[in-house]
Design a protein around this motif. Structure first.
Motif, PDB file in Angstrom:
ATOM      1  N   ASP A  39      -9.512  -0.886 -29.409  1.00 46.28           N
ATOM      2  CA  ASP A  39      -8.167  -0.548 -29.787  1.00 46.28           C
ATOM      3  C   ASP A  39      -7.430   0.331 -28.975  1.00 46.28           C
ATOM      4  OD1 ASP A  39      -9.321   1.788 -30.695  1.00 46.28           O
ATOM      5  OD2 ASP A  39      -9.154   1.523 -32.640  1.00 46.28           O
ATOM      6  N   GLY A  40      -8.003   0.889 -27.954  1.00 41.02           N
ATOM      7  CA  GLY A  40      -7.239   1.965 -27.325  1.00 41.02           C
ATOM      8  C   GLY A  40      -7.725   3.321 -27.517  1.00 41.02           C
ATOM      9  N   SER A  41      -8.442   3.855 -28.592  1.00 38.48           N
ATOM     10  CA  SER A  41      -8.639   4.915 -29.016  1.00 38.48           C
ATOM     11  C   SER A  41      -9.975   5.521 -28.295  1.00 38.48           C
ATOM     12  CB  SER A  41      -9.162   5.060 -30.559  1.00 38.48           C
ATOM     13  OG  SER A  41     -10.049   4.308 -30.799  1.00 38.48           O
ATOM     14  N   ASP A  42     -10.053   7.016 -28.100  1.00 35.43           N
ATOM     15  CA  ASP A  42     -11.115   7.439 -27.201  1.00 35.43           C
ATOM     16  C   ASP A  42     -12.388   7.522 -28.302  1.00 35.43           C
ATOM     17  OD1 ASP A  42      -9.876   7.294 -24.920  1.00 35.43           O
ATOM     18  OD2 ASP A  42      -9.017   9.488 -25.435  1.00 35.43           O
ATOM     19  N   GLY A  43     -13.663   7.539 -27.693  1.00 34.81           N
ATOM     20  CA  GLY A  43     -14.656   7.800 -28.358  1.00 34.81           C
ATOM     21  C   GLY A  43     -15.833   8.582 -27.612  1.00 34.81           C
ATOM     22  N   ASP A  72     -21.289  10.086 -23.416  1.00 34.21           N
ATOM     23  CA  ASP A  72     -20.269   9.354 -22.658  1.00 34.21           C
ATOM     24  C   ASP A  72     -18.922   9.240 -23.275  1.00 34.21           C
ATOM     25  OD1 ASP A  72     -22.255   8.751 -20.827  1.00 34.21           O
ATOM     26  OD2 ASP A  72     -22.850   6.975 -21.348  1.00 34.21           O
ATOM     27  N   THR A  73     -17.882   9.503 -22.623  1.00 33.08           N
ATOM     28  CA  THR A  73     -16.626   9.180 -23.260  1.00 33.08           C
ATOM     29  C   THR A  73     -16.254   7.808 -23.009  1.00 33.08           C
ATOM     30  OG1 THR A  73     -15.322  10.295 -21.342  1.00 33.08           O
ATOM     31  CG2 THR A  73     -15.871  11.653 -23.459  1.00 33.08           C
ATOM     32  N   PHE A  74     -15.615   7.252 -23.909  1.00 34.47           N
ATOM     33  CA  PHE A  74     -15.110   5.940 -23.458  1.00 34.47           C
ATOM     34  C   PHE A  74     -13.844   5.357 -24.295  1.00 34.47           C
ATOM     35  CE2 PHE A  74     -17.652   5.484 -27.519  1.00 34.47           C
ATOM     36  CZ  PHE A  74     -16.967   4.475 -28.325  1.00 34.47           C
ATOM     37  N   ARG A  75     -13.361   4.365 -24.048  1.00 33.93           N
ATOM     38  CA  ARG A  75     -12.238   3.807 -24.849  1.00 33.93           C
ATOM     39  C   ARG A  75     -12.496   2.563 -25.382  1.00 33.93           C
ATOM     40  NH1 ARG A  75      -7.439   5.601 -24.313  1.00 33.93           N
ATOM     41  NH2 ARG A  75      -7.525   6.485 -22.341  1.00 33.93           N
ATOM     42  N   ARG A  76     -12.207   2.648 -26.792  1.00 33.15           N
ATOM     43  CA  ARG A  76     -12.463   1.541 -27.493  1.00 33.15           C
ATOM     44  C   ARG A  76     -11.613   0.337 -27.367  1.00 33.15           C
ATOM     45  NH1 ARG A  76     -12.967   6.019 -31.246  1.00 33.15           N
ATOM     46  NH2 ARG A  76     -14.919   6.352 -31.846  1.00 33.15           N
TER      47      ARG A  76
END
Length: 161
Positions: free
Chosen positions: A12-16, A6-10
């Motif tokens: 702090d705004g960064s992607d993970g 799964d891709t997600f947004r942390r």
């Protein structure tokens, strides 16, 4: 079982990216008779070792089975025991950093013996009654290492007077 990324947004705004293992929920049973705990030993392929643990399992073909029914089925299947009294001990998360699987732990008492009805994958399983003091000694010695077994025993100890 399925594996997904799964891709997600942390925050702090960064992607993970998260790797997630999805497995059906399971039930775990502590069978208690006097001061003895019912345990099963079986070969665990991922670690290449035989391990002693409390009765536990899933019902992948019946993923929506109520946890209490699953617990009774697993106890009967793996040990042949049936219980007249069931006590819910609590919820366990297997490895919440990588898996969605959750388990419900139960205490089974007022037991009646019968013949196990194990699945083919459980053909080499052994059942034994282990005195609580011996169980704790084996945990201290590193002979009992199953995380769900240890967590369920902690729930039992928190419940006991």
């Amino acid at each position: 079982m399925s594996l997904r990324e799964d891709t997600f947004r942390r925050p702090d705004g960064s992607d993970g990216v998260y790797g997630v293992i999805d497995k059906p929920d399971y039930a775990l049973v502590i069978a208690l008779e006097a001061d003895r705990l019912g345990m099963v030993e079986q070969y665990r392929y991922p670690i290449g070792l035989r391990r002693w643990e409390f009765v536990q399992g899933t019902a992948p073909d019946r993923a929506e089975m109520p946890a209490g029914e699953l617990a009774a089925r697993e106890l009967r299947e793996e040990t042949g025991l049936t219980a007249a009294t069931w006590t819910y001990l609590g919820l366990l998360d297997v490895a919440p950093g990588v898996s969605s699987q959750r388990g419900r732990a139960y205490l089974a008492t007022d037991l009646t013996a019968g013949a196990p009805d194990r699945e083919d994958t459980e053909a080499d399983m052994r059942f034994a009654w282990v005195p609580r003091a011996e169980f704790e000694d084996r945990v201290r010695a590193g002979d009992i290492t199953d995380a769900q077994t240890l967590a369920a025993y902690a729930l039992l100890m928190l419940r006991s007077p």
